[in-house]
Scaffold this motif. Structure first.
Motif, PDB file in Angstrom:
ATOM      1  N   HIS A 115     -45.688  15.289  68.406  1.00  0.00           N
ATOM      2  CA  HIS A 115     -46.577  15.664  67.298  1.00  0.00           C
ATOM      3  C   HIS A 115     -47.379  16.912  67.648  1.00  0.00           C
ATOM      4  CE1 HIS A 115     -49.670  15.252  64.159  1.00  0.00           C
ATOM      5  NE2 HIS A 115     -50.542  15.453  65.140  1.00  0.00           N
ATOM      6  N   ARG A 162     -47.349  20.415  65.730  1.00  0.00           N
ATOM      7  CA  ARG A 162     -48.402  20.554  64.729  1.00  0.00           C
ATOM      8  C   ARG A 162     -49.782  20.930  65.261  1.00  0.00           C
ATOM      9  NH1 ARG A 162     -47.676  16.039  60.080  1.00  0.00           N
ATOM     10  NH2 ARG A 162     -49.384  17.321  59.300  1.00  0.00           N
ATOM     11  N   ALA A 163     -49.978  20.957  66.566  1.00  0.00           N
ATOM     12  CA  ALA A 163     -51.310  21.258  67.097  1.00  0.00           C
ATOM     13  C   ALA A 163     -51.687  22.718  66.850  1.00  0.00           C
ATOM     14  CB  ALA A 163     -51.362  20.961  68.591  1.00  0.00           C
ATOM     15  N   LEU A 209     -57.315  12.420  64.891  1.00  0.00           N
ATOM     16  CA  LEU A 209     -56.256  12.730  63.936  1.00  0.00           C
ATOM     17  C   LEU A 209     -56.676  12.289  62.547  1.00  0.00           C
ATOM     18  CD1 LEU A 209     -53.167  11.479  65.991  1.00  0.00           C
ATOM     19  CD2 LEU A 209     -54.100  13.793  65.912  1.00  0.00           C
ATOM     20  N   ASN A 210     -56.368  13.119  61.546  1.00  0.00           N
ATOM     21  CA  ASN A 210     -56.643  12.719  60.169  1.00  0.00           C
ATOM     22  C   ASN A 210     -55.545  11.779  59.670  1.00  0.00           C
ATOM     23  OD1 ASN A 210     -54.429  14.315  59.279  1.00  0.00           O
ATOM     24  ND2 ASN A 210     -55.757  16.129  59.131  1.00  0.00           N
ATOM     25  N   GLU A 222     -51.996  13.160  59.832  1.00  0.00           N
ATOM     26  CA  GLU A 222     -51.514  13.275  61.204  1.00  0.00           C
ATOM     27  C   GLU A 222     -51.184  11.895  61.781  1.00  0.00           C
ATOM     28  OE1 GLU A 222     -53.912  17.309  62.601  1.00  0.00           O
ATOM     29  OE2 GLU A 222     -54.935  15.363  62.590  1.00  0.00           O
ATOM     30  N   GLU A 223     -51.989  10.908  61.463  1.00  0.00           N
ATOM     31  CA  GLU A 223     -51.692   9.543  61.910  1.00  0.00           C
ATOM     32  C   GLU A 223     -50.372   9.057  61.308  1.00  0.00           C
ATOM     33  OE1 GLU A 223     -52.856   7.555  64.042  1.00  0.00           O
ATOM     34  OE2 GLU A 223     -54.904   8.173  64.510  1.00  0.00           O
ATOM     35  N   ASP A 242     -47.864  10.962  60.411  1.00  0.00           N
ATOM     36  CA  ASP A 242     -46.797  11.693  61.103  1.00  0.00           C
ATOM     37  C   ASP A 242     -46.526  11.075  62.470  1.00  0.00           C
ATOM     38  OD1 ASP A 242     -45.069  14.231  61.443  1.00  0.00           O
ATOM     39  OD2 ASP A 242     -46.386  14.316  63.189  1.00  0.00           O
ATOM     40  N   LEU A 243     -47.581  10.719  63.175  1.00  0.00           N
ATOM     41  CA  LEU A 243     -47.441  10.121  64.500  1.00  0.00           C
ATOM     42  C   LEU A 243     -46.737   8.773  64.411  1.00  0.00           C
ATOM     43  CD1 LEU A 243     -48.095  10.428  67.495  1.00  0.00           C
ATOM     44  CD2 LEU A 243     -50.320   9.387  67.046  1.00  0.00           C
TER      45      LEU A 243
END
Length: 274
Positions: A19, A23-24, A214-215, A218-219, A221-222
């Motif tokens: 991730h 995406r970072a 993480l928003n 993002e959560e 996606d993870l």
């Protein structure tokens, strides 16, 4: 940026690495450290049956995972520290990444020796392996550090089910191993992690450790990445084609982890004669 994952789950941490790679915000290089539960982790292009015995791992309750980077198979347990540097590809300098571990261990009086491209040794024994992933203009350079791992169990967990088979899969390079604590009494995971973070900040100019937040997107996606890493289609389906002779003389061909015999069953070395 410096992050430490408090998670022990191997799939969660591998998903987090992937991730962050994709995406970072990489205005500055990023360091991620984590220490997890017992697990065996394959490189992206390896054959699990040549590197270990998946059935034996399952019986012992040891997870088997495949990461997004190349390289060889590694054994994790709570005495193993994992770290990775993620950066923009144009700023990636391998020597600086290796220098993070070298500088950190020098503070404990341990001199690391580079062997070929991906391995770090102390006095002729391997204590660290490294692997790489490059995509979308970004680079991940990560490695393991054996600090106080169970080396006898490591050897058992990396005993292959089928050491001799015909395949183009990338093989691991077997080598005698050692724990870093053997050369620096008192060294443990927290002290080495702190030393790695200090060395990274000195070399890359990043700030102190931050809480990884993480928003919702993002959560999500993870979570999706973790599910993909857990799936048999990734763990076994990524295996390059191979042929093997099973006990009893039966020869099989396997493609994408499945028997190439018209039935398409997932391969197991103990599959009986039809």
């Amino acid at each position: 940026m410096v992050y430490h994952s408090p998670q022990a789950d191997v799939w969660r941490n591998l998903a987090l690495e992937a991730h962050l790679l994709d995406r970072a915000d990489l205005d500055r290089p990023l360091l991620l450290t984590w220490a997890g539960c017992e697990a065996v982790v394959l490189g992206r292009n390896q054959n699990p049956w040549r590197e270990c015995d998946p059935e034996a791992l399952s019986a012992a309750g040891v997870p088997l995972a495949r990461r997004v980077s190349g390289g060889g198979t590694v054994y994790h347990d709570p005495g193993n520290l994992n770290y990775g540097v993620i950066t923009d590809r144009t700023r990636y300098e391998p020597e600086r990444v290796y220098a993070v571990a070298e500088r950190a261990l020098a503070g404990f009086g341990v001199r690391l020796e580079r062997v070929e491209k991906t391995r770090l040794y102390v006095r002729g024994r391997k204590c660290s392996g490294h692997a790489f992933a490059f995509r979308r203009g970004r680079a991940l350079h990560h490695g393991t550090l054996l600090v106080e791992a169970d080396l006898e169990r490591l050897e058992r967990m990396l005993t292959p089910a089928l050491p001799a088979l015909e395949t183009a899969a990338v093989p691991s390079v077997r080598a005698p191993v050692a724990n870093l604590a053997e050369f620096a009494p008192g060294l443990d995971i927290p002290s080495l992690r702190d030393a790695l973070e200090r060395a990274f900040i000195e070399l890359f100019g990043s700030g102190p450790r931050l809480r990884l937040s993480l928003n919702d997107a993002e959560e999500e996606d993870l979570t999706l990445r973790e599910a993909q890493l857990r799936a048999p289609e990734w763990l076994y389906g990524r295996t390059p084609p191979f042929s093997a002779d099973l006990p009893g003389g039966r020869r099989v061909r396997v493609r994408r982890g499945r028997l190439d015999d018209g039935r398409g069953d997932w391969f197991r070395p103990e599959i009986p004669e039809p």
